[in-house]
Structure formats: structure tokens, C-alpha cells
Write a protein that holds these residues in place. Structure first.
Motif, PDB file in Angstrom:
ATOM      1  N   UNK A  47      -0.412  -3.080  -2.975  1.00 60.51           N
ATOM      2  CA  UNK A  47      -0.606  -3.883  -2.274  1.00 60.51           C
ATOM      3  C   UNK A  47      -1.086  -5.561  -2.299  1.00 60.51           C
ATOM      4  N   UNK A  48      -0.849  -6.009  -3.888  1.00 62.73           N
ATOM      5  CA  UNK A  48      -0.902  -7.205  -4.083  1.00 62.73           C
ATOM      6  C   UNK A  48       0.382  -7.721  -3.604  1.00 62.73           C
ATOM      7  N   UNK A  49       1.304  -6.720  -3.774  1.00 65.40           N
ATOM      8  CA  UNK A  49       3.054  -7.043  -3.330  1.00 65.40           C
ATOM      9  C   UNK A  49       3.582  -7.397  -1.323  1.00 65.40           C
ATOM     10  N   UNK A  50       2.164  -6.835  -1.299  1.00 67.80           N
ATOM     11  CA  UNK A  50       1.996  -6.935   0.505  1.00 67.80           C
ATOM     12  C   UNK A  50       1.036  -8.168   0.618  1.00 67.80           C
ATOM     13  N   UNK A  51       0.370  -8.117  -0.341  1.00 64.36           N
ATOM     14  CA  UNK A  51      -0.565  -9.299  -0.225  1.00 64.36           C
ATOM     15  C   UNK A  51       0.309 -10.469  -0.306  1.00 64.36           C
ATOM     16  N   UNK A  52       0.646 -10.793  -0.973  1.00 65.44           N
ATOM     17  CA  UNK A  52       1.949 -11.691  -0.484  1.00 65.44           C
ATOM     18  C   UNK A  52       2.504 -11.644   0.193  1.00 65.44           C
ATOM     19  N   UNK A  64       8.255  -4.816   5.713  1.00 66.51           N
ATOM     20  CA  UNK A  64       8.840  -3.174   5.446  1.00 66.51           C
ATOM     21  C   UNK A  64      10.112  -2.941   5.443  1.00 66.51           C
ATOM     22  N   UNK A  65      11.416  -3.867   6.500  1.00 63.56           N
ATOM     23  CA  UNK A  65      12.720  -3.712   5.966  1.00 63.56           C
ATOM     24  C   UNK A  65      12.655  -4.870   4.268  1.00 63.56           C
ATOM     25  N   UNK A  66      11.832  -5.710   3.505  1.00 62.22           N
ATOM     26  CA  UNK A  66      12.481  -6.065   2.975  1.00 62.22           C
ATOM     27  C   UNK A  66      11.784  -5.465   1.354  1.00 62.22           C
ATOM     28  N   UNK A  67      10.790  -4.260   1.949  1.00 58.24           N
ATOM     29  CA  UNK A  67      10.010  -3.307   0.689  1.00 58.24           C
ATOM     30  C   UNK A  67      11.066  -2.178   0.768  1.00 58.24           C
ATOM     31  N   UNK A  68      11.591  -1.740   2.002  1.00 54.59           N
ATOM     32  CA  UNK A  68      11.678  -0.185   2.004  1.00 54.59           C
ATOM     33  C   UNK A  68      10.390   0.418   2.353  1.00 54.59           C
ATOM     34  N   UNK A  69      10.095  -0.060   2.820  1.00 56.04           N
ATOM     35  CA  UNK A  69       8.905   1.593   3.425  1.00 56.04           C
ATOM     36  C   UNK A  69       8.697   0.771   4.550  1.00 56.04           C
ATOM     37  N   UNK A  70       8.408   1.987   5.386  1.00 54.57           N
ATOM     38  CA  UNK A  70       8.304   2.340   6.385  1.00 54.57           C
ATOM     39  C   UNK A  70       6.400   1.315   7.381  1.00 54.57           C
ATOM     40  N   UNK A  71       6.732   0.560   8.616  1.00 57.54           N
ATOM     41  CA  UNK A  71       6.509  -0.376   8.811  1.00 57.54           C
ATOM     42  C   UNK A  71       4.576   0.361   9.213  1.00 57.54           C
ATOM     43  N   UNK A  72       4.341   1.662   9.194  1.00 59.27           N
ATOM     44  CA  UNK A  72       3.393   2.313   9.073  1.00 59.27           C
ATOM     45  C   UNK A  72       2.731   2.146   8.151  1.00 59.27           C
ATOM     46  N   UNK A  73       3.193   2.078   6.866  1.00 55.40           N
ATOM     47  CA  UNK A  73       3.114   1.817   5.670  1.00 55.40           C
ATOM     48  C   UNK A  73       2.301   0.271   4.907  1.00 55.40           C
ATOM     49  N   UNK A  74       3.446   0.098   5.106  1.00 55.49           N
ATOM     50  CA  UNK A  74       3.226  -1.584   5.370  1.00 55.49           C
ATOM     51  C   UNK A  74       1.107  -1.779   5.863  1.00 55.49           C
ATOM     52  N   UNK A  75       1.460  -1.394   7.093  1.00 52.64           N
ATOM     53  CA  UNK A  75      -0.677  -1.247   7.689  1.00 52.64           C
ATOM     54  C   UNK A  75      -1.290  -0.829   7.412  1.00 52.64           C
ATOM     55  N   UNK A  76      -0.695   0.147   6.608  1.00 52.94           N
ATOM     56  CA  UNK A  76      -1.973   1.037   5.865  1.00 52.94           C
ATOM     57  C   UNK A  76      -2.152  -0.406   4.981  1.00 52.94           C
ATOM     58  N   UNK A  78      -1.462  -3.440   4.149  1.00 56.81           N
ATOM     59  CA  UNK A  78      -2.657  -3.769   5.133  1.00 56.81           C
ATOM     60  C   UNK A  78      -4.119  -4.055   5.022  1.00 56.81           C
ATOM     61  N   UNK A  79      -4.533  -2.670   5.608  1.00 62.90           N
ATOM     62  CA  UNK A  79      -5.978  -2.352   6.305  1.00 62.90           C
ATOM     63  C   UNK A  79      -6.558  -2.797   5.186  1.00 62.90           C
ATOM     64  N   UNK A  80      -6.233  -1.555   3.498  1.00 60.94           N
ATOM     65  CA  UNK A  80      -6.460  -1.342   2.954  1.00 60.94           C
ATOM     66  C   UNK A  80      -6.963  -2.643   2.258  1.00 60.94           C
ATOM     67  N   UNK A  81      -6.174  -3.323   1.906  1.00 59.69           N
ATOM     68  CA  UNK A  81      -6.537  -4.540   1.203  1.00 59.69           C
ATOM     69  C   UNK A  81      -7.262  -5.390   1.928  1.00 59.69           C
ATOM     70  N   UNK A  82      -6.584  -5.942   2.652  1.00 65.24           N
ATOM     71  CA  UNK A  82      -8.491  -6.648   3.749  1.00 65.24           C
ATOM     72  C   UNK A  82      -9.736  -6.023   3.495  1.00 65.24           C
ATOM     73  N   UNK A  83      -9.514  -4.911   3.794  1.00 63.10           N
ATOM     74  CA  UNK A  83     -10.586  -4.249   4.074  1.00 63.10           C
ATOM     75  C   UNK A  83     -11.919  -5.031   2.120  1.00 63.10           C
ATOM     76  N   UNK A  84     -10.930  -4.728   0.344  1.00 61.83           N
ATOM     77  CA  UNK A  84     -11.088  -4.410  -0.230  1.00 61.83           C
ATOM     78  C   UNK A  84     -11.251  -5.907  -0.437  1.00 61.83           C
ATOM     79  N   UNK A  85     -10.604  -6.811   0.142  1.00 64.48           N
ATOM     80  CA  UNK A  85     -10.739  -8.068  -0.245  1.00 64.48           C
ATOM     81  C   UNK A  85     -12.002  -9.132   0.381  1.00 64.48           C
ATOM     82  N   UNK A  86     -12.074  -8.291   1.663  1.00 61.14           N
ATOM     83  CA  UNK A  86     -13.062  -8.742   2.269  1.00 61.14           C
ATOM     84  C   UNK A  86     -13.551  -9.983   3.643  1.00 61.14           C
ATOM     85  N   UNK A  87     -11.566  -9.790   3.512  1.00 56.86           N
ATOM     86  CA  UNK A  87     -11.139 -10.792   5.125  1.00 56.86           C
ATOM     87  C   UNK A  87     -11.343  -9.617   6.391  1.00 56.86           C
TER      88      UNK A  87
END
Length: 107
Positions: A47-52, A64-76, A78-87
């Protein structure tokens, strides 16, 4: 950026006041003073990596391309870290990243 100090009332009759809490506002976003580090500490390393990467302006597809993750995983993430950070949007996310020293502003 504006800083204000508020007092939290501990009971309904207002007899007891808690310690002052410093609130910093920037662009309509308010974050309780000292709370940013605690919120950032709740992020997983991924999440910290995605956040940055989001704060740097990369799209979900680019991340997704840079990390080798599926775009849906990246979106998940993003959703989780935004919730945790309250943004609520990427602007607030970027402001938080700037304030936390995760990204730098170059003029």
C-alpha cells in the motif's frame, strides 16, 4: 495552510475540556496534528508503494505495469489505503504525501 487549535468537550454540560488539538487545513482537508504518522504506519509495504506512485501522478494502468500487478489489485490497494488514510480523492492523497515527505515539490 492554516492551523487552528480546538478544545474537545468531554461531556455534554461542557464542564471538562480536553487538551487542545491542533488541526491543519490545506485545500479543504483537515488532518489532526500528529495523526498522519500513525495513519501512514497502518499501511502495508505494498500500500505504501502504491501510495507513493499514486501521489507521483501515475495512473492505475501505469502502476499495474510497473509493479506487475493486475489493475484491479492496484485499484483495491488504492481504495484500502485511501480509507486507512482518511482521504477522499487523489488531490488529498497527494497533499498528504507531500506533507509526509514522501514526494517533493520541485519548482
Amino acid at each position: 495552510m492554516a492551523k487552528i487549535r480546538i478544545f474537545l468537550i468531554n461531556n455534554s454540560d461542557g464542564a471538562e475540556l480536553g487538551p487542545p488539538v491542533e488541526i491543519t487545513t490545506l485545500g479543504g482537508m483537515a488532518i489532526e496534528g500528529g495523526n498522519e504518522d500513525k495513519k501512514l504506519a497502518t499501511l502495508t509495504s505494498r500500500e505504501h508503494e502504491i501510495f507513493s506512485l499514486l501521489a507521483e501522478g501515475l495512473s492505475l494502468k501505469e502502476i499495474a505495469s510497473d509493479t506487475g500487478l493486475d489493475i484491479k489489485t492496484v485499484d483495491s490497494h488504492k481504495t484500502n489505503l485511501m480509507r486507512k488514510l482518511g482521504v477522499h480523492n487523489r488531490v488529498e492523497l497527494t497533499i498528504l504525501a507531500f506533507r509526509a515527505g514522501i514526494i517533493k515539490l520541485y519548482l
